[in-house]
Design an enzyme around this catalytic site. Structure first.
Site, short mmCIF file in Angstrom:
data_model
loop_
_atom_site.label_atom_id
_atom_site.label_comp_id
_atom_site.label_asym_id
_atom_site.label_seq_id
_atom_site.Cartn_x
_atom_site.Cartn_y
_atom_site.Cartn_z
N TYR A 153 0.83 -1.21 0.00
CA TYR A 153 0.00 0.00 0.00
C TYR A 153 0.86 1.26 0.00
O TYR A 153 0.33 2.36 0.15
CB TYR A 153 -0.91 0.01 1.23
N LYS A 183 4.90 -14.79 4.45
CA LYS A 183 5.26 -15.64 3.30
C LYS A 183 6.78 -15.56 3.17
O LYS A 183 7.33 -15.23 2.10
CB LYS A 183 4.52 -15.12 2.05
N ASP A 190 -0.91 -18.57 3.00
CA ASP A 190 -1.81 -19.50 2.30
C ASP A 190 -2.22 -20.64 3.23
O ASP A 190 -3.40 -20.98 3.31
CB ASP A 190 -1.15 -20.04 1.01
N ASP A 229 -4.97 -7.58 5.63
CA ASP A 229 -6.22 -7.19 4.99
C ASP A 229 -7.01 -8.44 4.58
O ASP A 229 -8.20 -8.58 4.88
CB ASP A 229 -5.88 -6.32 3.76
#
Ligand code: NAI
Ligand code: MG
Length: 374
Positions: free
Chosen positions: A143, A213, A246, A270
């Site tokens: 962002y 991740k 994930d 988010d």
């Protein structure tokens, strides 16, 4: 001593943001919070009219309030945004930026706090007893707004020099290449991770799960995870574990009871927060606070749901619970507790329900039902 009169910026935005703030006002009025509510313009309408979705007067307003309630705004993909304003703006780069993202960065609202609790009797609960609090970093990451399409020649040349994997893109025309930068800092990571651990300590939570991740996005996510491991040393009484973003989407659904406090960088936070909101009834129940050192801006996690705009059909509970978060943040914890109890009672009774809860009551009727319990 006279009771303090709070100054609260009131930013409905557009779409269902207007509907849910109207319902929330009914509740706050009934609570008799000693406050002055100051309207602020924000959203799509002001982009179209003035070329700025977050006008300077609204920024000034936010500098002079104790807290803010925000509804939602419509953020359209940038190309469409440029086209709708003035065709001449096309091709001038990425001009439109979401005002709520700008607000979070401008006022350094670095914590996005999203508690998701399964209230007893909510038929929409995925499983009972879900009580997960998401800490989403709120100012950095994808962002950051550092984005290019087309990619400037100098940048492409520099990346060719500095990054071996960039060679894979060397024959792509620059106007067919897009780069969005994922920027993460040590300071930004430390403060959100510390906020999650502090919350866990103060609220007797047992575990903080770091979502990342790190195996693939090594520089940013890898650093975030390393910092979490360091900060965990300061909180030996709290368990810490970590999971790939994930994998946690699967684990959350499989074993929701294993999760307590979650902390993640901006984009993953988010995504995870919508998933966790759905576990406790959907976006109509997902409350949220954007919290900095000086200002707190409270809003539902959901967006402007344009297809329901102005119909007073959607669920205001996410926003009412965000108002409860605001009360707690202001130190009005007694009023906050009363408000949460009223919401819990209305959910448990199940008499007044909006469409998402399987009923046909309006947004305002649900607000009134909550107010009636106060
Ligand atoms: P959304 O959150 O607005 O809505 C998705 C769906 O969730 C709705 O169609 C509806 O079925 C359901 N929903 C949302 N709020 C609900 C409520 N209070 N009660 C019952 N059901 C509810 O997400 P979407 O459709 O992806 O985005 C719409 C617009 O909102 C976009 O322009 C997006 O950029 C913007 N947005 C703004 C946010 C903000 O103002 N902070 C946050 C997220 C999206
Ligand atoms: Mg979201």
């Amino acid at each position: 001593m006279a009771e303090k009169t709070y100054k609260i910026a009131w930013l409905p935005g557009d779409g269902i943001g207007v509907d849910v703030l109207d319902a929330t006002k009914i509740v706050l009025d009934k609570l008799q919070l000693n406050a002055e509510y100051l309207h602020g313009d924000i959203g799509w309408e002001f982009w179209q009219k003035e070329g700025d979705a977050f006008p300077a007067r609204t920024i000034e307003l936010l500098k002079n309030v104790d807290a803010a309630m925000f509804g939602a705004i419509t953020s359209k993909p940038v190309k469409a945004a440029e086209q709708e304003l003035v065709p001449e703006l096309q091709g001038k780069g990425l001009i439109y930026r979401s005002p709520i993202v700008r607000m979070r960065q401008m006022f350094d609202l670095y914590i996005c706090l999203r508690p998701c609790k399964a209230y007893a009797g909510n038929l929409l609960n995925y499983k009972d007893d879900v009580d997960i609090v998401v800490f989403r970093e709120n100012t950095e990451d994808l962002y950051s707004g550092v984005e290019f399409n087309p990619v400037p020649q100098e940048l492409a040349e520099m990346l060719t020099r500095l990054s071996k994997p960039f060679a894979a893109f060397k024959d792509v025309p620059l106007n067919e290449l897009a780069i969005s930068s994922k920027i993460v800092t040590r300071q930004g990571s430390e403060r959100i991770i510390r906020a999650a651990f502090e919350f866990a300590r103060k609220n007797n939570r047992k575990k903080v799960t770091v979502v990342h991740k790190a195996n693939v996005v090594r520089a940013t996510e890898g650093m975030f995870l390393d910092i979490a491991k360091e900060i965990h040393q300061e909180y030996p009484e709290i368990e810490m574990d970590d999971a790939n973003v994930d994998a946690i989407c699967m684990w959350l659904l499989k074993n929701p009871k294993n999760y307590d406090v979650i902390v993640a960088t901006n984009m993953f936070g988010d995504i995870i927060s919508d998933l966790v909101a759905q576990m406790v009834g959907g976006l109509g129940f997902g409350c949220s606070g954007n919290i900095g050192l000086k200002l707190g801006v409270f809003e539902p996690s959901h967006g402007s749901a344009p297809k329901y705009a102005g119909q007073y059909k959607v669920n205001p509970i996410a926003t009412v619970l965000s108002a409860k978060m605001m009360l707690d943040w202001l130190g009005e914890t007694e009023k906050g507790a009363r408000l949460e109890k009223a919401v819990a009672e209305v959910i448990k009774e199940g008499k007044i329900r909006t469409y998402d809860m399987g009923g046909s009551n309006t947004t305002l009727e649900l607000g009134e039902a909550i107010a009636a319990k106060l």
